[in-house]
Design an enzyme around this catalytic site. Structure first.
Site, PDB file in Angstrom:
ATOM      1  N   SER A  17      40.028 -35.154  35.695  1.00 34.88           N
ATOM      2  CA  SER A  17      39.330 -34.169  37.130  1.00 34.88           C
ATOM      3  C   SER A  17      40.003 -35.218  37.962  1.00 34.88           C
ATOM      4  O   SER A  17      40.344 -33.543  39.110  1.00 34.88           O
ATOM      5  CB  SER A  17      37.966 -34.057  36.505  1.00 34.88           C
ATOM      6  OG  SER A  17      37.873 -33.396  35.591  1.00 34.88           O
ATOM      7  N   LYS A  66      26.154 -34.008  29.625  1.00 38.82           N
ATOM      8  CA  LYS A  66      25.384 -33.249  29.771  1.00 38.82           C
ATOM      9  C   LYS A  66      24.043 -32.302  29.343  1.00 38.82           C
ATOM     10  O   LYS A  66      23.545 -31.486  30.535  1.00 38.82           O
ATOM     11  CB  LYS A  66      26.337 -31.728  29.013  1.00 38.82           C
ATOM     12  CG  LYS A  66      27.584 -32.001  29.554  1.00 38.82           C
ATOM     13  CD  LYS A  66      28.756 -31.223  29.086  1.00 38.82           C
ATOM     14  CE  LYS A  66      30.689 -31.567  28.921  1.00 38.82           C
ATOM     15  NZ  LYS A  66      31.290 -29.903  29.251  1.00 38.82           N
TER      16      LYS A  66
END
Ligand code: NDP
Length: 273
Positions: A17, A66
């Site tokens: 990322s 998450k």
């Protein structure tokens, strides 16, 4: 002052990322710094809050946080609510907003980059974990003729089919029930490939498939892709395009400008051999 962004996960050493968002910033002329943070379950909330208090504007969230990110958010999009998980946070006016771009990233990769619209297609999704859950709403909104979810633990697939029934033609089937069935798009959203395992699925599902898509990336020809290739799937893809496309969606959400993705996907793609 340079705006701060980060990805949080554990482990985090492998993350791409910072590279992807650094490239997006360069392509769009945005002044930002994007780092990687190793999170820990017991201090996850404090770490995220501390990052935003110190001037952070946004975060990506990856495994295994998450669900924790979903729970701590002040505002959640419909996509995030239905997925029950988030992969992106934005800090605005003192509130933490949560989104889930995994599913739309996957859909964009298949429809725009690979060039296969979902409209009218028979789609099979293997798996009923976080990634599958995040994909079902965008998939159904794209108008498939049918969307079948098949999972090792059938009850989970049944639960998802029930939850998303109001959004389109979705059904849960066991691997046994798939015998003799054909699909246009077959997606492996299980984590079996991370351990070199093959999710159970009859070979016939690939015979007329235009695409077999593996969510894991950088693993070459996984057992799933090998089975698809040997059984007649016309095209194979792994999840590198999904990874870049979900990042692009987060970038637009944070910065209001859309980066070009095709060049980066081409650069990051490892041949499937
Ligand atoms: P989860 O842990 O939430 O779900 C795992 C799923 O895989 C469950 O449905 C589980 O079935 C199934 N499964 C695991 N092992 C096997 C096996 N041997 N045979 C059959 N089914 C199996 O994982 P995620 O949903 O978060 O991730 C799924 C995959 O997607 C991973 O490979 C991950 O790397 C990838 N991913 C890729 C992204 C990208 O950007 N390209 C983004 C997010 C995820 P059961 O319910 O029976 O346990």
């Amino acid at each position: 002052m340079t705006d701060l962004y980060a990805v949080i996960g554990n482990p985090i050493g492998h993350t791409k990322s910072p590279f992807i968002h650094g490239r997006f910033a360069g392509l769009t002329g945005q002044d930002l710094n994007y780092s990687a943070i190793e999170g820990h379950a017991e201090s996850f909330v404090e770490t995220v809050q501390g990052f935003f208090r110190a001037g952070g504007k946004g975060m990506n969230v990856t495994a295994p946080f998450k669900l924790q990110a979903f729970e701590m958010a002040d505002e959640r999009s419909e996509r995030a609510r239905l997925a029950g998980a988030v992969n992106a946070l934005k800090y605005e006016n003192g509130r933490i907003h949560a989104e889930n771009f995994d599913g739309i990233g996957l859909l964009n990769d298949i429809q725009r980059n690979i060039g296969l619209p979902f409209q009218g297609k028979r789609v099979l999704v293997l798996g009923a974990g976080g990634a599958a859950r995040g994909a079902l709403l965008p998939f159904l909104q794209a108008g498939p003729a049918e969307l079948v979810v098949c999972n090792r633990t059938h009850a989970k697939a049944q639960g998802l089919a029930g939850q998303f029934a109001g959004f389109g033609p979705i059904r849960a089937e066991t691997a046994g029930q798939l015998a003799g069935r054909h699909f246009d798009i077959v997606i492996n959203a299980t984590s079996a490939s991370l351990r070199g395992e093959l999710p159970e699925v009859p070979s016939a599902v690939f015979e007329k498939a235009a695409l077999a898509y593996e969510l894991a990336y950088g693993k070459g020809l996984t057992p799933f892709l090998k089975q698809a290739q040997q059984s007649g799937a016309q095209r194979l893809a792994d999840g590198v395009g999904m990874l870049v496309e979900q990042a692009a969606e987060a970038f637009v959400w944070w910065r209001g400008v859309r980066p070009e993705t095709a060049g980066l996907i081409g650069e990051m793609t490892i041949p499937l051999i």
